[in-house]
Design an enzyme around this catalytic site. Structure first.
Site, PDB file in Angstrom:
ATOM      1  N   LYS A  78      34.096  43.195  42.346  1.00  0.00           N
ATOM      2  CA  LYS A  78      35.393  42.996  42.989  1.00  0.00           C
ATOM      3  C   LYS A  78      35.271  42.379  44.380  1.00  0.00           C
ATOM      4  O   LYS A  78      36.052  42.670  45.283  1.00  0.00           O
ATOM      5  CB  LYS A  78      36.182  44.312  43.059  1.00  0.00           C
ATOM      6  CG  LYS A  78      36.403  44.972  41.710  1.00  0.00           C
ATOM      7  CD  LYS A  78      36.971  44.008  40.681  1.00  0.00           C
ATOM      8  CE  LYS A  78      38.356  43.519  41.054  1.00  0.00           C
ATOM      9  NZ  LYS A  78      38.871  42.473  40.096  1.00  0.00           N
ATOM     10  N   TRP A  83      37.046  34.653  40.740  1.00  0.00           N
ATOM     11  CA  TRP A  83      37.384  33.414  41.451  1.00  0.00           C
ATOM     12  C   TRP A  83      36.162  32.514  41.602  1.00  0.00           C
ATOM     13  O   TRP A  83      36.201  31.318  41.308  1.00  0.00           O
ATOM     14  CB  TRP A  83      37.976  33.774  42.810  1.00  0.00           C
ATOM     15  CG  TRP A  83      38.433  32.616  43.639  1.00  0.00           C
ATOM     16  CD1 TRP A  83      38.980  31.444  43.186  1.00  0.00           C
ATOM     17  CD2 TRP A  83      38.394  32.525  45.068  1.00  0.00           C
ATOM     18  NE1 TRP A  83      39.289  30.626  44.255  1.00  0.00           N
ATOM     19  CE2 TRP A  83      38.936  31.263  45.415  1.00  0.00           C
ATOM     20  CE3 TRP A  83      37.969  33.381  46.072  1.00  0.00           C
ATOM     21  CZ2 TRP A  83      39.057  30.846  46.743  1.00  0.00           C
ATOM     22  CZ3 TRP A  83      38.089  32.970  47.392  1.00  0.00           C
ATOM     23  CH2 TRP A  83      38.629  31.713  47.718  1.00  0.00           C
ATOM     24  N   HIS A 142      25.622  41.416  38.991  1.00  0.00           N
ATOM     25  CA  HIS A 142      25.996  42.257  40.132  1.00  0.00           C
ATOM     26  C   HIS A 142      24.768  42.943  40.736  1.00  0.00           C
ATOM     27  O   HIS A 142      24.903  43.735  41.679  1.00  0.00           O
ATOM     28  CB  HIS A 142      26.990  43.341  39.699  1.00  0.00           C
ATOM     29  CG  HIS A 142      28.350  42.822  39.337  1.00  0.00           C
ATOM     30  ND1 HIS A 142      29.069  41.972  40.141  1.00  0.00           N
ATOM     31  CD2 HIS A 142      29.129  43.060  38.238  1.00  0.00           C
ATOM     32  CE1 HIS A 142      30.242  41.708  39.572  1.00  0.00           C
ATOM     33  NE2 HIS A 142      30.297  42.347  38.415  1.00  0.00           N
ATOM     34  N   SER A 172      40.008  47.092  46.223  1.00  0.00           N
ATOM     35  CA  SER A 172      40.089  46.292  45.000  1.00  0.00           C
ATOM     36  C   SER A 172      39.355  46.974  43.850  1.00  0.00           C
ATOM     37  O   SER A 172      39.850  47.021  42.719  1.00  0.00           O
ATOM     38  CB  SER A 172      39.499  44.903  45.243  1.00  0.00           C
ATOM     39  OG  SER A 172      39.618  44.092  44.104  1.00  0.00           O
ATOM     40  N   ARG A 304      44.672  40.862  40.795  1.00  0.00           N
ATOM     41  CA  ARG A 304      45.629  41.759  41.436  1.00  0.00           C
ATOM     42  C   ARG A 304      46.412  40.999  42.505  1.00  0.00           C
ATOM     43  O   ARG A 304      47.487  40.515  42.267  1.00  0.00           O
ATOM     44  CB  ARG A 304      44.922  42.985  42.020  1.00  0.00           C
ATOM     45  CG  ARG A 304      45.885  44.119  42.393  1.00  0.00           C
ATOM     46  CD  ARG A 304      45.117  45.370  42.801  1.00  0.00           C
ATOM     47  NE  ARG A 304      44.431  45.227  44.064  1.00  0.00           N
ATOM     48  CZ  ARG A 304      44.977  45.515  45.250  1.00  0.00           C
ATOM     49  NH1 ARG A 304      46.216  45.950  45.312  1.00  0.00           N
ATOM     50  NH2 ARG A 304      44.282  45.362  46.360  1.00  0.00           N
ATOM     51  N   LYS A 305      45.817  40.847  43.694  1.00  0.00           N
ATOM     52  CA  LYS A 305      46.496  40.120  44.769  1.00  0.00           C
ATOM     53  C   LYS A 305      45.676  38.937  45.275  1.00  0.00           C
ATOM     54  O   LYS A 305      46.213  37.891  45.607  1.00  0.00           O
ATOM     55  CB  LYS A 305      46.809  41.052  45.939  1.00  0.00           C
ATOM     56  CG  LYS A 305      47.861  42.105  45.647  1.00  0.00           C
ATOM     57  CD  LYS A 305      48.177  42.905  46.907  1.00  0.00           C
ATOM     58  CE  LYS A 305      49.298  43.918  46.652  1.00  0.00           C
ATOM     59  NZ  LYS A 305      49.607  44.699  47.884  1.00  0.00           N
ATOM     60  N   GLY A 306      44.366  39.132  45.365  1.00  0.00           N
ATOM     61  CA  GLY A 306      43.516  38.066  45.874  1.00  0.00           C
ATOM     62  C   GLY A 306      43.652  37.827  47.362  1.00  0.00           C
ATOM     63  O   GLY A 306      43.256  36.774  47.874  1.00  0.00           O
TER      64      GLY A 306
END
Length: 338
Positions: A78, A83, A142, A172, A304-306
């Site tokens: 996250k 992106w 990750h 996040s 979600r929002k970024g």
């Protein structure tokens, strides 16, 4: 279990792999005896790894053979993974997909195009054949630098590392885990764990520093260290920086016709989050050993929002003070600031 015991156990697992193959280790008692947090995370060589992903981590460490031309995207969970997968895929493959109206990102979530090596590829029943991936091969993980395969550390493959302000990263991740697992974990309880270092692939600061230290030690030609917030603030500047690092810089002709803006628009949060594939699809792998991945994760869960700075809507003054103190302590003297 002490750190020494955990390290010895890790060595025993890898020796077991030598003798029994990539997935026989699932039955080995050494994995089950690793220190755990409610059986969901296992402490492996100092990092909290999802217990269900341990077979894939071990097989990845043992069997992955890096090529000099490979590109590896690494993030804490996250920290902008979805992106940046899209950005790197569009950047590296821009000459293959000149028609943006038929670009793979319009019909595939970026996780399908840039797979996590330890989760999507090696966490299956046999060692995969990666020869079908076009060069340069683009993968993700990750895992902290300390847990990367020897073949990666010893090669000249490129590593793009992206981290995020730990406060936003925590918020996040908290939202994502509650949404994916349909739980209502307390923000305060999970925050306490995060501060104690108990988080996915954490401690967070150890993860970040594992990629920052090689930069200090003059390995900048191998690792590009980026911050999510910097990319948000100056996307054009940093996209050019990524392209130069990956040795595929934009030509004057591309500059003139707006290729950079085209990539940034294609990969923007607004565009990706509103695509049908990312609003209604499911990310699933039938062969995966984890029930959640077999059943599928809603693609919408990855969006979600970024935004940056959303943590102020969740942190109390006491939480802010506590995490600020930890950040100051952990990154003191490193030259790295958030």
């Amino acid at each position: 279990m002490s750190t020494l015991q955990s390290s010895s156990c890790s060595s025993a697992i890898l020796e077991h792999l030598e003798e029994n193959g990539p997935h026989q280790e699932c039955k080995d008692v050494c994995i089950s005896s690793l220190p755990k947090e409610k059986s969901q995370l296992s402490l492996y060589d100092g990092y909290w790894i999802p217990t269900w992903s341990m077979p894939g981590v071990l097989a990845f460490q043992k069997y992955f053979q890096a090529r000099e031309t490979d590109i590896l995207l690494v993030t804490p969970p996250k920290a902008g993974t979805t992106w940046f997968k899209a950005i790197l895929f569009a950047l590296v493959n821009r000459m293959r997909y000149l028609d943006l109206q038929e670009h793979p990102l319009l019909t595939n979530i970026s996780h399908a195009l840039v797979p996590l090596l330890d989760v999507d590829i090696y966490n299956k029943k046999k060692v995969p054949d990666l020869n079908s991936f076009a060069s340069p091969r683009l993968f993700a993980t990750h895992l902290p630098f300390d847990l990367l395969p020897t073949s990666v550390k010893g090669s000249s493959c490129k590593i793009v590392y992206v981290c995020r302000n730990p406060k936003d990263n925590f918020v996040s991740l908290w939202h994502f885990m509650n949404r994916v697992y349909s739980t209502t974990n307390s923000l305060e309880e999970d925050f306490d764990k995060f501060c104690r270092g108990v988080s996915l692939y954490g401690p967070y600061w150890d993860h970040v520093l594992s990629y920052w230290k090689p930069i200090i030690e003059k390995q900048a030609q191998k690792i590009l260290f980026l911050k999510y917030e910097e990319m948000k603030e100056q996307p054009t500047t940093h996209l050019k920086r990524i392209a130069e690092f990956l040795e595929c810089p934009f030509s004057p002709e591309e500059d003139a016709k707006g290729t950079i803006n085209d990539i940034l628009q294609l990969c923007s949060f607004d565009n990706l989050s509103n695509l049908d594939v990312n609003k209604s699809g499911k990310w699933r792998f039938p062969e995966h050993n984890n029930t959640l991945f077999r059943q599928g994760i809603d693609h919408a869960s990855f969006f979600r929002k970024g935004n940056s700075g959303d943590w102020v809507n969740y942190f109390t003054p006491q939480m802010t003070e506590r995490l600020d103190h930890i950040i100051e302590e952990k990154f003191h003297g490193t030259g790295l600031k958030f």
